[in-house]
Each structure stands twice: as C-alpha cells, then as structure tokens.
Design an enzyme around this catalytic site. Sequence first.
Site, PDB file in Angstrom:
ATOM      1  N   LYS A   6      -2.315 -25.862  20.695  1.00 44.24           N
ATOM      2  CA  LYS A   6      -2.609 -24.430  20.899  1.00 44.24           C
ATOM      3  C   LYS A   6      -2.875 -23.761  19.554  1.00 44.24           C
ATOM      4  CE  LYS A   6       2.358 -23.416  20.935  1.00 44.24           C
ATOM      5  NZ  LYS A   6       3.514 -23.173  21.806  1.00 44.24           N
ATOM      6  N   ARG A  10      11.109 -16.301  29.876  1.00 41.12           N
ATOM      7  CA  ARG A  10       9.801 -16.016  29.313  1.00 41.12           C
ATOM      8  C   ARG A  10       8.750 -16.356  30.350  1.00 41.12           C
ATOM      9  NH1 ARG A  10       8.306 -19.060  23.728  1.00 41.12           N
ATOM     10  NH2 ARG A  10       7.716 -20.570  25.303  1.00 41.12           N
ATOM     11  N   TYR A  37      -1.348  -2.353  -6.921  1.00 38.43           N
ATOM     12  CA  TYR A  37      -0.966  -1.053  -6.356  1.00 38.43           C
ATOM     13  C   TYR A  37       0.488  -0.738  -6.653  1.00 38.43           C
ATOM     14  CZ  TYR A  37      -5.254  -1.230  -3.550  1.00 38.43           C
ATOM     15  OH  TYR A  37      -6.556  -1.295  -3.133  1.00 38.43           O
ATOM     16  N   MET A  71      -5.313  -7.127   0.064  1.00 36.30           N
ATOM     17  CA  MET A  71      -5.919  -7.770   1.230  1.00 36.30           C
ATOM     18  C   MET A  71      -6.738  -8.998   0.840  1.00 36.30           C
ATOM     19  SD  MET A  71      -8.531  -6.209   4.070  1.00 36.30           S
ATOM     20  CE  MET A  71      -7.414  -4.905   4.568  1.00 36.30           C
TER      21      MET A  71
HETATM   22  C1  LIG Z   1       4.391 -24.276  21.837  1.00 37.24           C
HETATM   23  C2  LIG Z   1       4.952 -24.974  22.973  1.00 37.24           C
HETATM   24  C3  LIG Z   1       5.375 -26.307  22.848  1.00 37.24           C
HETATM   25  C4  LIG Z   1       5.393 -27.030  21.534  1.00 37.24           C
HETATM   26  O1  LIG Z   1       6.552 -26.668  20.842  1.00 37.24           O
HETATM   27  P1  LIG Z   1       6.885 -27.250  19.415  1.00 37.24           P
HETATM   28  O2  LIG Z   1       8.236 -26.766  19.114  1.00 37.24           O
HETATM   29  O3  LIG Z   1       5.865 -26.682  18.489  1.00 37.24           O
HETATM   30  O4  LIG Z   1       6.784 -28.726  19.507  1.00 37.24           O
HETATM   31  C5  LIG Z   1       5.831 -26.956  23.986  1.00 37.24           C
HETATM   32  N1  LIG Z   1       5.863 -26.334  25.171  1.00 37.24           N
HETATM   33  C6  LIG Z   1       5.487 -25.052  25.333  1.00 37.24           C
HETATM   34  C7  LIG Z   1       5.567 -24.436  26.669  1.00 37.24           C
HETATM   35  C8  LIG Z   1       5.026 -24.323  24.244  1.00 37.24           C
HETATM   36  O5  LIG Z   1       4.671 -23.053  24.395  1.00 37.24           O
END
Ligand SMILES: *Cc1c(COP(=O)(O)O)cnc(C)c1O
Length: 379
Positions: free
Chosen positions: A35, A131, A260, A308
């Site tokens: 992801k 969640r 700054y 930035m």
């Molecule tokens: C991000 C995520 C993972 C991976 O978790 P890590 O700790 O990065 O290995 C696994 N399952 C779900 C549902 C996630 O959102």
Amino acid sequence: MSSCVSELVVHDEAIRENTARFAELTGGRVMAVLKADAFGHGSIAASVLAAGACAIGVTSIAEALALRASGIDAPILSWLNSPDADFALAVTAKIDLAVSGAYLLHAVALAARAVGSVARVHLHVDLGISRDGCPASEWAQLCALAHGYEVAGVVRVVGVMGHMSCADVPEHPQNARERLIFRNAVRTARRRALAPRLLHLAGTAATLTGVGAGFDMHRIGAGLFGIDPSHSTSFLRPALTLTAPVVSARDAAAGTGVGYGHDFVADHATHLALLPIGYGDGLPREASGQAEVLARGRRRPIVGRFSMDMLVVDTGDDRLEPGESVTLFGPGDAGEPTVAEWATWSHTIEHEIVTHVGSRVARVHRTIERAHCAEGVPS
Ligand SMILES: *Cc1c(COP(=O)(O)O)cnc(C)c1O
C-alpha cells in the site's frame, strides 16, 4: 558520487532479502503489503514475488488495479473501500476483496452479479482495534449473509482476516484476547457453513514477536522495507537512501543568522551548504534543530528552520562544492543518518518518514547483488 537532483535510491536487493527472511519465518505464507506506493518504495511487486511472497495486499481497489495493469498476476487483496467503489472492475480483474459489513457485501455481490462472476471475499472481523473490521456484534449476521450470497453463486468466502492492535508489545494482554476473538470468529463463520481457507491476522510486528503465529498467511508491510515496529530484531535491512546535491556554498562569519526567524546563529566562522530539498519533499519540519546529514564522510548538522524547498547545512571547516552529493538518510553503513534517527528527531515512526518522500525526488532502483543474496531466493 554526484548527481544534479535529489534522489531516493531504492535498494531492491535489501527488499528481496527481507522478503526471503519473512518467507522463511512463515513457511512461505507472505502476503506482501504494498500500500501507499509500497511504503514509498515504488515498483517492487515483481521483486517481492520473485523473493518468496505469494500474494499482494493493498488498501484500495485503485492500487490493486494499478498492480494488475503492470502485469502482476499473483493474488491481490484490497481491504478498504467505500460502498461506491468500483467492485465490478475489481471482480473482473480477479482482485480479492475484504468485506467488513453487510452494506459492503451487498455492493460486492451486486457488482459480481452484474459482471456475471464470483467475487472472492475475505471477511474482516474487528479484533479490538476498533477501526476497519466488522464489529463482533455484527459478525454472525455478516457470515449468514455471506453464506446466502455463496448459495446464490455470486460470492465465495476464501478468507477471514483480522488485524492486531498491540502486537508490537508481545506481553500485552490484548494479544491473547484478540487471538481468541479471531478463533471464535472463524468458528462462527464455519458454523454458518462458510469454509474460509485463508486465515490471517498478523502483520510485521505480530510475525516477528510470534503473537500472530499459527495461521495461513502473514500480511507483511513494514518488515519488507527494513522496519521492525516491535524493535525486537536486527536482521532486517533498510532499503532507502536519500541524497541531495549541494546547490551552493558560502562562507559565514560568526554572528550569521540562518533561515526564517534566525533560529540558528553561527557562534564562530563556518561554512554553509544549501540543499534543494525541504519539508515540501517530505522531510519533517519538526526535525529542525536536530537533524544531520552525511557530507564528505562526516555528520553535519542541518541548521535553522527547515524551508519548504531547501535546507542549510553547517559544514564547519569544509566548504563544499556545488554538485557534491550529501546523504540525508540511508542504511547507516557509511555513518549516514538512518530513517530510524529521522523518526526520533521528528517524534514519529519510520513508516511516516518513508511514505512522505515527495514526487519531486527522483526514484532510482538499484539492484546490487550481494554474494549471499541469491541463496534461498526462488527464481
Ligand atoms: C498496513 C497493514 C498491514 C501491514 O502492516 P505492517 O505492520 O506494515 O506489516 C497488514 N494488514 C493491514 C490491514 C494493514 O492495514
């Protein structure tokens, strides 16, 4: 090494080694979680599959479709979508879908029927993280509904998933509670005539600490990129090096204020070097006054408030040359700061540092085979 632009070098061989280690640890049950552009590491799906991952997990359908379009034909699971997501496209592209509520299951089933196909579904139960999983109170009903859609021939429940909330602290009592909730949820699913083959609740922390052991698949994200959220191991290899070129250098007299607000004022004569990278490229402004870089083999402080688009480095007695490359972070082998140090400097976790490097920074994939790297990596 010199380059005219800021570069994020992705060490593909480190990612492959880490993947192979997790494949070993789990008996070949790794779903690589790619992801957020593979935690900021870019196109590495083919690498992790070659190194022993057997499936890929992402958040959105859009991420899953992009992987399919790039030629990945391994199983892909997408676990977070709103009810108006394009489930028809996902089912057609053979993307597995995690489902955590009746409203989502209806939408997925409708889409599968519309395209004349069967949606492969992982039912997602909330183990206590409150969640994105199905609340325990609605679980039995969701299972019954899924069975109805299985009988109708539009859905097949191939898995049950959960996600642990405290796995980075193995002695936390919540871990045993969540495993129990998961086992009960699976039992409920079976009682409702479902036959999920893939049971999975462990991410990186639960896998490394062992609290997520004993199931069919491990969803590994952070660990592939050398991040251990449990801080319980030292065998993972970081996979990123961020460099920036010096754009200009100058002499600075004692009393010179920098940036700054003049948060930094030189208390003796020194030299300054300007880097064309800043918080707009993802470097946390909160690290102002703490962060360092590696320049000419030595640690040098970044001085003044982060801008930035630029940072100023105090290079002491050395006046750097424009075009010289400076390392902001890397695996640490040459003494450069690590992502873990950046996380400490800015009071966050490594995940946030690696996912924030912006699109102005060029990604460069480097594959440098190490002598022992090919062992245990199936081709
Ligand atoms: C991000 C995520 C993972 C991976 O978790 P890590 O700790 O990065 O290995 C696994 N399952 C779900 C549902 C996630 O959102």
